[in-house]
Design a protein around this motif. Structure first.
Motif: not given
Length: 329
Positions: A284-289
């Protein structure tokens, strides 16, 4: 020699039988009994009284009307009044120290200009409201509204490292603008940068940042981590862990985390809670891994919410339900 205390009459010439006070608020001493060694101290109304004629200590009496002075409630010796307020607010609100991550795109507002003064003023007013409750607030700002290094890398021979350094300078511009806005409404604010820019900001020093927060100042962290290839989300997670903040609040242009990309899937639903593992496994594109992994390893909950909704910042900071909560369940 033991001593007794009493209020005396206004100043008269000094004599050897008794001492007269230099101020109506002071106690003075008279010889009493050689055989009573006990000395007890009582602080009242900003002065010190000494009572040696009895083992029981009570509030001093008023010599004029015979009433006893009321001893005002005072903070414990090793606590400031702000620390007392913090201890009281800790029982009322979910978090005591928070880190607010504001994306650069959110600062742009309607996109007509790089920084929208209405947006920065809205942020400042909501942060001011919660800092007056005794909650400590640190902020990390992005720079995507001015320059995003990853997008410019490779253009006109610009390598990724140089592009990222330019992006770090963009975050400093946003931080100084936000600092000026906050201080215009009376919020003491400090900007700390990951690399030295001593003419415009303090260098990042962890202990100094924590002390600023303890004194009720807002601290804005700029220039990311100071290293290329790391996003400001990672910088926010890192600073959050370093200053022992209890939660990371990510203010964006969306309402929270969706089950799918709402731009491509109209049936995507807003998730109220989600685990770190789900964010990573579902990509999910919440924040980078790197940022989400750092939060996971340090057990830092993340709240993702919409910056453009009035009141959302203050609701998120005091721990009300808003947006999506990642971890911390």
């Amino acid at each position: 020699m033991a001593f007794s205390t009493s209020f005396s009459r206004p100043i008269v010439p000094f004599n050897t039988k008794s001492f007269q006070p230099f101020s109506p608020s002071l106690y003075f001493l008279k010889p009493l009994d050689q055989n009573v060694p006990l000395m007890s101290y009582k602080r009242s109304c900003g002065c010190m009284g000494i009572n040696c004629s009895s083992s029981e200590v009570g509030p001093p009496s008023d010599p004029v009307n015979g009433r006893q002075h009321q001893i005002p409630h005072m903070a414990p010796f090793n606590m400031t009044m702000r620390e007392v307020a913090l201890s009281q607010s800790q029982s009322s609100y979910k978090w005591r120290r928070v880190l607010l991550k504001v994306s650069g795109e959110a600062l742009a507002g309607d996109q007509e200009q790089n920084i929208d003064p209405k947006v920065t003023m809205a942020i400042a007013r909501e942060v001011a409201a919660v800092t007056r409750l005794g909650i400590e607030v640190a902020i990390v700002v992005g720079g995507g509204n001015i320059f995003r290094g990853a997008s410019w890398a490779g253009s006109s021979g610009l390598d990724r490292s140089s592009a990222d350094y330019i992006g770090m300078l963009a975050t400093v511009m946003n931080a100084i603008f936000l600092q000026a806005t906050m201080e215009s409404i009376g919020i003491p604010t400090r900007v700390q940068t990951a690399f030295r820019m001593s003419e415009v900001a303090e260098p990042y020093i962890r202990r100094r940042a924590i002390r600023h927060l303890e004194k009720g100042r807002v601290v804005i962290f700029a220039a990311g981590t100071g290293n290329p290839f790391f996003t400001t989300d990672t910088a926010a997670a890192l600073r959050c862990a370093e200053i022992n903040a209890e939660v990371m609040l990510k203010a964006t242009n969306v309402d929270g985390v969706y089950s799918d990309n709402p731009r491509h899937n109209p049936n995507a639903t807003l998730l109220e809670t989600i685990t770190y593992q789900d964010v990573m496994s579902r990509d999910l594109s919440v924040m980078d891994m790197t940022a989400i992994t750092l939060c996971h390893e340090n057990k830092i909950p993340v709240v993702v919410f919409n910056l453009n909704e009035p009141g959302n910042i203050s609701k998120a900071i005091i721990g009300e339900r808003v947006g999506t909560l990642i971890g911390g369940m």
